[in-house]
Design a protein around this motif. Structure first.
Motif, PDB file in Angstrom:
ATOM      1  N   UNK A   5       0.822  -1.210   0.000  1.00 37.97           N
ATOM      2  CA  UNK A   5       0.000   0.000   0.000  1.00 37.97           C
ATOM      3  C   UNK A   5       0.861   1.268   0.000  1.00 37.97           C
ATOM      4  N   UNK A   6       1.948   1.255   0.759  1.00 40.61           N
ATOM      5  CA  UNK A   6       2.861   2.400   0.772  1.00 40.61           C
ATOM      6  C   UNK A   6       3.491   2.602  -0.594  1.00 40.61           C
ATOM      7  N   UNK A   7       3.857   1.502  -1.255  1.00 43.84           N
ATOM      8  CA  UNK A   7       4.436   1.593  -2.587  1.00 43.84           C
ATOM      9  C   UNK A   7       3.464   2.175  -3.596  1.00 43.84           C
ATOM     10  N   UNK A   8       2.218   1.746  -3.524  1.00 45.70           N
ATOM     11  CA  UNK A   8       1.204   2.268  -4.451  1.00 45.70           C
ATOM     12  C   UNK A   8       0.968   3.755  -4.198  1.00 45.70           C
ATOM     13  N   UNK A   9       0.921   4.142  -2.929  1.00 46.69           N
ATOM     14  CA  UNK A   9       0.730   5.550  -2.597  1.00 46.69           C
ATOM     15  C   UNK A   9       1.899   6.400  -3.100  1.00 46.69           C
ATOM     16  N   UNK A  10       3.122   5.942  -2.835  1.00 43.19           N
ATOM     17  CA  UNK A  10       4.293   6.692  -3.303  1.00 43.19           C
ATOM     18  C   UNK A  10       4.356   6.754  -4.815  1.00 43.19           C
ATOM     19  N   UNK A  18       3.057  15.178  -6.819  1.00 41.62           N
ATOM     20  CA  UNK A  18       2.457  15.831  -5.655  1.00 41.62           C
ATOM     21  C   UNK A  18       3.460  15.810  -4.502  1.00 41.62           C
ATOM     22  N   UNK A  19       3.635  16.950  -3.870  1.00 37.96           N
ATOM     23  CA  UNK A  19       4.453  17.055  -2.670  1.00 37.96           C
ATOM     24  C   UNK A  19       5.927  16.779  -2.902  1.00 37.96           C
ATOM     25  N   UNK A  24      11.793  13.002  -5.496  1.00 41.05           N
ATOM     26  CA  UNK A  24      12.537  11.816  -5.082  1.00 41.05           C
ATOM     27  C   UNK A  24      12.938  11.008  -6.300  1.00 41.05           C
ATOM     28  N   UNK A  25      14.005  10.222  -6.147  1.00 44.32           N
ATOM     29  CA  UNK A  25      14.405   9.342  -7.242  1.00 44.32           C
ATOM     30  C   UNK A  25      13.431   8.177  -7.334  1.00 44.32           C
ATOM     31  N   UNK A  26      13.395   7.552  -8.503  1.00 44.66           N
ATOM     32  CA  UNK A  26      12.495   6.417  -8.698  1.00 44.66           C
ATOM     33  C   UNK A  26      12.893   5.246  -7.808  1.00 44.66           C
ATOM     34  N   UNK A  27      14.182   5.132  -7.486  1.00 43.45           N
ATOM     35  CA  UNK A  27      14.625   4.037  -6.605  1.00 43.45           C
ATOM     36  C   UNK A  27      13.976   4.142  -5.231  1.00 43.45           C
TER      37      UNK A  27
END
Length: 81
Positions: A5-10, A18-19, A24-27
């Motif tokens: 879920x955290x991965x999908x949100x990020x 957004x924000x 941030x890098x894709x990694x």
């Protein structure tokens, strides 16, 4: 599940820019997916998944037995000391 879920949100935040996640890098954004795969691999390898499934089945079985005893008027079994 939380890592997924955290991965999908990020991923959504990065894609929609957004924000602070937008810079941030894709990694960094995709790392929760790698951690989820590592967790699932460990859980299957160590037997954690199977142990939790057996515990859940045993709890259901005991609840069914207790419910049946109660319906028959026998009450629940008391532990012997």
């Amino acid at each position: 599940m939380y890592l997924l879920l955290a991965g999908i949100l990020l991923l959504a935040l990065k894609y929609l820019e957004i924000g602070p996640v937008a810079v941030w890098s894709w990694w960094a954004v995709l790392s929760p997916f790698a951690l989820a795969v590592a967790w699932w691999t460990w859980a299957d390898w160590s037997g954690y998944t199977k142990r939790k499934a057996v515990e859940r089945d045993n709890a259901r079985r005991q609840a069914r037995i207790d419910r049946t005893r109660e319906q028959l008027g026998l009450g629940t079994k008391k532990a012997k000391s």
